[in-house]
Design an enzyme around this catalytic site. Structure first.
Site, short mmCIF file in Angstrom:
data_model
loop_
_atom_site.label_atom_id
_atom_site.label_comp_id
_atom_site.label_asym_id
_atom_site.label_seq_id
_atom_site.Cartn_x
_atom_site.Cartn_y
_atom_site.Cartn_z
N GLN A 120 0.73 -1.15 0.17
CA GLN A 120 0.10 0.07 -0.07
C GLN A 120 0.86 1.28 0.03
O GLN A 120 1.38 1.44 0.95
CB GLN A 120 -0.82 0.07 1.35
CG GLN A 120 -1.63 1.18 1.47
CD GLN A 120 -2.28 1.43 2.86
OE1 GLN A 120 -1.89 0.63 3.83
NE2 GLN A 120 -3.37 1.95 3.04
N SER A 133 1.06 6.71 2.29
CA SER A 133 1.75 7.59 2.99
C SER A 133 2.76 8.30 2.41
O SER A 133 3.80 7.59 1.57
CB SER A 133 2.02 7.02 4.47
OG SER A 133 1.21 6.45 5.11
N SER A 180 4.92 -0.95 3.96
CA SER A 180 5.26 -2.03 4.59
C SER A 180 5.42 -3.17 3.39
O SER A 180 4.46 -3.24 2.50
CB SER A 180 4.00 -2.67 5.66
OG SER A 180 3.90 -1.60 6.51
N GLU A 231 -8.69 -1.38 5.78
CA GLU A 231 -7.78 -1.34 6.58
C GLU A 231 -8.20 -1.32 7.89
O GLU A 231 -7.70 -2.15 8.85
CB GLU A 231 -6.90 0.01 6.35
CG GLU A 231 -5.69 0.05 7.29
CD GLU A 231 -4.71 0.89 6.76
OE1 GLU A 231 -4.92 2.07 6.23
OE2 GLU A 231 -3.50 0.96 6.90
N GLU A 245 -5.01 8.98 18.00
CA GLU A 245 -5.67 10.15 18.02
C GLU A 245 -6.90 10.27 16.91
O GLU A 245 -7.90 10.72 17.15
CB GLU A 245 -4.84 11.29 18.21
CG GLU A 245 -3.86 11.64 19.30
CD GLU A 245 -2.85 10.80 19.37
OE1 GLU A 245 -2.54 9.97 18.32
OE2 GLU A 245 -2.14 10.52 20.48
C1 LIG Z 1 4.54 0.23 11.21
C2 LIG Z 1 4.23 1.01 10.41
C3 LIG Z 1 3.63 0.46 9.11
C4 LIG Z 1 2.98 1.46 8.09
N1 LIG Z 1 2.89 0.87 7.01
C5 LIG Z 1 2.16 1.46 6.13
C6 LIG Z 1 1.94 0.83 4.54
O1 LIG Z 1 2.25 -0.22 4.52
N2 LIG Z 1 1.57 1.90 3.81
C7 LIG Z 1 1.31 3.25 4.19
O2 LIG Z 1 0.66 3.96 3.17
N3 LIG Z 1 1.55 3.65 5.34
C8 LIG Z 1 2.14 3.07 6.33
N4 LIG Z 1 2.22 3.62 7.49
C9 LIG Z 1 2.07 4.88 7.73
C10 LIG Z 1 0.99 5.34 8.57
O3 LIG Z 1 -0.20 5.29 8.03
C11 LIG Z 1 1.19 6.87 8.96
O4 LIG Z 1 2.47 6.59 9.74
C12 LIG Z 1 -0.08 7.21 9.93
O5 LIG Z 1 -1.05 7.61 9.26
C13 LIG Z 1 0.54 8.52 10.73
O6 LIG Z 1 1.05 9.49 9.86
P1 LIG Z 1 2.36 10.16 10.32
O7 LIG Z 1 3.51 9.21 10.44
O8 LIG Z 1 2.59 11.16 9.08
O9 LIG Z 1 2.25 10.96 11.72
P2 LIG Z 1 1.42 12.41 11.69
O10 LIG Z 1 0.06 12.41 10.70
O11 LIG Z 1 2.43 13.47 11.23
O12 LIG Z 1 1.07 12.44 13.18
C14 LIG Z 1 1.90 13.01 14.00
C15 LIG Z 1 1.08 13.06 15.36
O13 LIG Z 1 0.22 14.18 15.25
C16 LIG Z 1 -1.09 13.50 15.41
N5 LIG Z 1 -2.05 14.07 14.64
C17 LIG Z 1 -2.29 14.22 13.41
N6 LIG Z 1 -3.17 14.86 12.60
C18 LIG Z 1 -3.83 14.84 13.70
C19 LIG Z 1 -5.16 15.65 14.17
N7 LIG Z 1 -5.95 15.97 13.07
N8 LIG Z 1 -5.81 15.44 15.50
C20 LIG Z 1 -5.00 15.23 16.43
N9 LIG Z 1 -3.76 14.63 16.41
C21 LIG Z 1 -3.35 14.65 15.13
C22 LIG Z 1 -1.12 12.14 15.41
O14 LIG Z 1 -2.22 11.09 15.94
C23 LIG Z 1 0.31 11.70 15.90
O15 LIG Z 1 0.31 11.58 17.17
C24 LIG Z 1 2.76 2.38 8.44
C25 LIG Z 1 3.28 3.18 9.69
C26 LIG Z 1 3.84 2.41 10.59
C27 LIG Z 1 4.21 3.04 12.06
#
Ligand SMILES: Cc1cc2nc3c(=O)[nH]c(=O)nc-3n(C[C@H](O)[C@H](O)[C@H](O)COP(=O)(O)OP(=O)(O)OC[C@H]3O[C@@H](n4cnc5c(N)ncnc54)[C@H](O)[C@@H]3O)c2cc1C
Ligand SMILES: Cc1cc2nc3c(=O)[nH]c(=O)nc-3n(C[C@H](O)[C@H](O)[C@H](O)COP(=O)(O)OP(=O)(O)OC[C@H]3O[C@@H](n4cnc5c(N)ncnc54)[C@H](O)[C@@H]3O)c2cc1C
Lengths: 403, 372
Positions: free
Chosen positions: A124, A127, A159, A242, A371
């Protein structure tokens, strides 16, 4: 109220159990195969006999079974010692339902049976550095060139990209309209020229996810799902699936395991389990774990009656992941000064809590952070207003950005 | 898998909720709270007429002979309405005690009158602050005369009958005695508590007549079993109250504006309410399991009861306190109804033994199951 199968369910359970017991791979079958090889062998065997992706229609490699039969099969499969087929869960759990809804008949016939049999692994590519929780803020560009799209940009946290054959992908195809309107959805061959995959090392030391770079990658327009500009709607199909497919698991570090640990270790020369604080903590985790289990039973009842489960289903990951984190942290404390010792490869009781401790932070983020999950419950279950947004109605190119 | 109430039971829920909406509005709860007096007798009469007091009593004793699933539905709704009634004392405790331990004669003497609601009974266990144990019980019976003091006894100020936990005759455990509370050798007075909408009393026994129920020395085991059964029904009242508190908080948050928008649009409030929803859902699902175990007399009852009890205590405490918080200054006023849940949650949390005790019982039950 009872936990019994209906007559049809019992018949199905017997049939499934008999097949699983007779066909689960033996040690000899698996000899010399790596984890992926074992998973592929088992998945193929299931598919050949009609026991893979059983809810899918037969013509796409499934069995046309109902949701309750899927639950029963999973329960029975958990009882036999079979290889872990988690490699296929993104493809089968997220890509496939999206294809099922949005792809052409020919594409479904071409791709779905190979997804069911484990021949093809999918990932997928959603992100990005600038688009995580706020997925629609993604920037990887797709520019049309005749019958093809030319892709440039970067995905992150993908992933399984390193072993995947195909990927589902959301691109920005128009930066001059509001952010949700400028997206389109594709699938692509991961071997396409210009795709570069770089592993990311996680805090656990493993490298389950990757950065994926796109340099002038060409994708046929025929591999677009939905209309140009309809990408967000298509992505929602994926995201809904998902949330249904990610549980709160902690790699086997749960109540039973910490109970065992507390019976083995001592505090003040007595078994730790006799300590009142230990008992209180364990009780709190037990009731939460039990609450999830019985919430699952309520959903299953709805499935069994042919109804759609209520919203109570949405709490799994939000409860499970933090619970396991706290439980693992406390288990490490129970081991006292030696709690820091950790052999990541070991499945011994003295090691699983450290492994969980180091992997759970990812689970609280993946597939919707705690969150975001709380927001979803507040908005979709309780009907509270959406957050105020400052990016509404303005062209994506004018939305404020940070680091 | 059939882990859900039946259609008839859901119908009963609708009826029960509708009835309580008409006859047990928050105004009725407030009247009991402010009167600081005995329970709402008119409501009790109506509830008894509906047959709720006779739900699980077998037909041979003039009951309806329904199951504990029906009683669970009623408990859930009574909890939601915070009914100012001696229902838990008379139905979950005293009736259950007589059903479990009564001789045929005792059942014949008391159950039909408990079923009709003409008689109110209670279970007298606590002897002032601290946890009761067979070792520290001071109430005694000699030659069928009872001596000692019990406080607080739920609904003890007007109950007609009590099952009293006493020291056993050999002093090596506990026994149960049936005591007619209208005797002149008994003094009783209402005590002040956190929740005046459910009255409690101190009862002094000065040589009143008492009749053994169950076996001499068997009272402690009987108490544990009784509390397990009652805990499930108390938990249902608690989750009913928890859901009502969440709904109240939600309604207020949607209508209250601060900084130009509903407070329900701030994440601090959204996540607080989501947290309530999660806790309520877990507790409710555990209550389902408790109801199943109670209804089938399953060997899992001790685990199921403690699980439901612990999570329901936690859910109601959380929902009731955060409901006040969501209401801001208004939540702290006498005029608003938030206080009802906050008071009731604490009464229900300690009435059949506190959280700490049930956490411990839960682990004990798990240890015993895995050792067996
Ligand atoms: C182990 C792992 C596997 C993954 N696998 C995949 C994959 O296969 N494919 C893929 O596409 N993605 C994957 N991801 C990505 C995952 O979907 C994102 O990490 C996740 O959606 C959070 O985005 P970010 O890391 O950019 O954090 P951010 O969105 O920058 O968030 C940072 C912090 O801000 C908070 N925050 C953000 N927006 C808000 C809001 N509106 N209100 C309150 N708090 C908020 C969040 O809760 C978090 O605590 C994976 C992530 C991990 C950790
Ligand atoms: C015991 C007591 C004594 C007091 N004494 C005085 C006094 O002497 N003089 C005086 O002037 N006032 C006094 N107050 C009033 C007090 O300052 C207010 O009650 C308080 O500021 C909260 O305002 P509110 O009651 O209108 O609640 P609201 O502002 O309506 O808040 C309701 C809920 O919404 C939440 N909320 C509101 N806005 C936001 C936001 N932007 N983000 C997240 N959450 C939000 C609040 O935290 C609360 O949980 C007193 C209050 C109490 C309880």
């Amino acid at each position: 109220m009872d936990f019994n199968d209906s007559k049809e369910e019992a018949t199905f359970r017997n049939e499934a159990r008999e097949w699983l017991v007779a066909n689960a791979p033996t040690a000899a079958d698996l000899n010399g195969l790596d984890d992926m090889g074992q998973a592929k062998l088992w998945q193929k065997r299931k598919a050949d006999a009609g026991w893979a992706c059983i809810r899918w229609p037969k013509e796409y490699g499934g069995r046309g079974a109902n949701a309750m039969e899927q639950v029963i099969l999973s329960q029975e499969e958990a009882k036999v010692k079979a290889p872990n087929t988690g490699f296929f869960s993104i493809g089968q759990g997220m890509a496939a339902p999206t294809m099922m809804t949005w792809a052409t008949e020919d594409q479904k016939k071409q791709y779905l049976p190979k997804l069911a049999s484990g021949e093809n692994v999918w990932c997928q590519l959603f992100s990005e550095p600038a688009g995580g929780s706020d997925l629609a803020a993604l920037r990887t560009r797709g520019v049309r060139d005749g019958d093809e799209w030319v892709v440039n940009g970067q995905k992150i946290w993908t992933s399984g990209a390193q072993y995947s054959d195909f990927g589902i992908l959301v691109l920005r195809t128009d930066p001059n309209v509001a952010k949700h309107q400028g997206l389109s959805y594709f699938f692509l061959d991961m071997k396409s020229p210009g795709v570069e995959i770089k592993p990311i090392k996680q805090i656990s030391g493993a490298s389950g996810f990757n950065e994926v770079y796109f340099t002038d990658v060409r994708i046929p327009d025929a591999q677009r799902l939905g209309e140009v500009g309809q990408g967000w709607q298509v992505a929602l199909t994926t995201l809904m699936n998902e949330r249904a497919s990610i549980g709160g698991g902690g790699g086997g570090a749960g109540f039973e395991q910490i109970m065992k640990l507390a019976q083995q270790l001592n505090i003040d020369d007595k078994p730790a389990i006799e300590d009142k604080q230990v008992r209180a903590n364990l009780a709190n985790w037990y009731v939460r774990q039990a609450g999830l289990k019985y919430t699952g039973y309520r959903s299953m009842t709805a499935l069994s009656r042919g109804e759609i489960p209520g919203p109570e289903n949405s709490i799994g990951k939000l409860v499970g992941a933090p619970l396991t984190q706290d439980l693992a942290s406390f288990a490490i404390d129970l081991m006292d000064q030696a709690g820091i010792l950790w052999s990541p490869e070991s499945a011994e009781l003295e090691n699983i809590f450290q492994s969980a401790y180091m992997s759970i932070p990812g689970l609280r983020i993946a597939g919707g952070t705690d969150e975001i999950m709380a927001n979803i419950i507040a908005e979709r279950v309780l009907g509270l207003p959406q957050d105020v947004r400052v990016d509404k109605g303005i062209p994506f190119s004018e939305v404020p950005t940070g680091n | 898998m059939n882990f859900e109430f039946s259609e008839e039971q859901n119908l009963l829920r609708e009826q029960t909720r509708g009835f309580l909406k008409d006859f047990c509005s928050p105004k009725v709860v407030r009247a009991s709270l402010e009167a600081n007096g005995p329970f709402n007798q008119e409501l009790w009469r109506k509830v008894a007429e509906m047959g709720w007091t006779s739900t699980v009593i077998p037909e041979e004793y003039d009951g309806l002979g329904l199951s504990y699933l029906e009683l669970s539905v009623i408990a859930d709704e009574l909890g939601r309405a915070m009914a100012p009634l001696p229902f838990s004392s008379s139905v979950y405790l005293a009736t259950e005690a007589i059903l479990a331990q009564g001789s045929k004669a005792q059942k014949e003497a008391w159950l039909p009158r408990l079923a009709s609601g003409e008689l109110i009974a209670t279970f007298a266990m606590a002897e002032n602050h601290g946890q009761v144990s067979p070792k520290n019980l001071t109430t005694t019976v000699t030659n069928d005369k009872i001596h000692g003091t019990k406080t607080p006894v739920p609904d003890g100020d007007y109950a007609d009958l009590a099952i009293v936990v006493t020291q056993s005759s050999k002093g090596d455990g506990a026994s149960w005695y049936l005591v007619d509370l209208t005797q002149s050798e008994i003094q009783r007075a209402q005590v002040r508590t956190l929740d005046p909408s459910r009255s409690h009393a101190q009862i002094d026994f000065n040589g009143a007549s008492a009749e053994l129920i169950g076996t001499d020395g068997g009272g402690w085991a009987a108490t544990q079993n009784l509390l397990n059964r009652a805990a499930v029904l108390f938990a249902w009242e608690q989750v009913g109250g928890s859901d009502a508190a969440l709904e109240m908080a939600k309604e207020y948050a949607l209508g209250r504006y601060a900084f130009g928008r509903p407070i329900a649009s701030y994440q601090a409030i959204k996540h607080k309410l989501a947290d309530m929803y999660v806790r309520n859902t877990l507790a409710r699902s555990n209550c389902y399991y408790g109801a199943w175990a109670l209804n089938t007399n399953a060997s899992e009852l001790p685990i199921a009861a403690a699980t439901a009890r612990v999570s329901a205590i936690q859910a109601y405490y959380f929902a009731s306190k955060e409901n006040i918080q969501t209401h801001g200054g208004m939540g702290f006023t006498w005029e608003f109804d938030c206080q009802f849940h906050y008071r009731r949650s604490k009464i229900l949390a300690v009435n059949v033994g506190s959280e700490r005790q049930w956490q411990d019982k839960l682990i004990t039950a798990i240890e015993q199951t895995s050792a067996a």
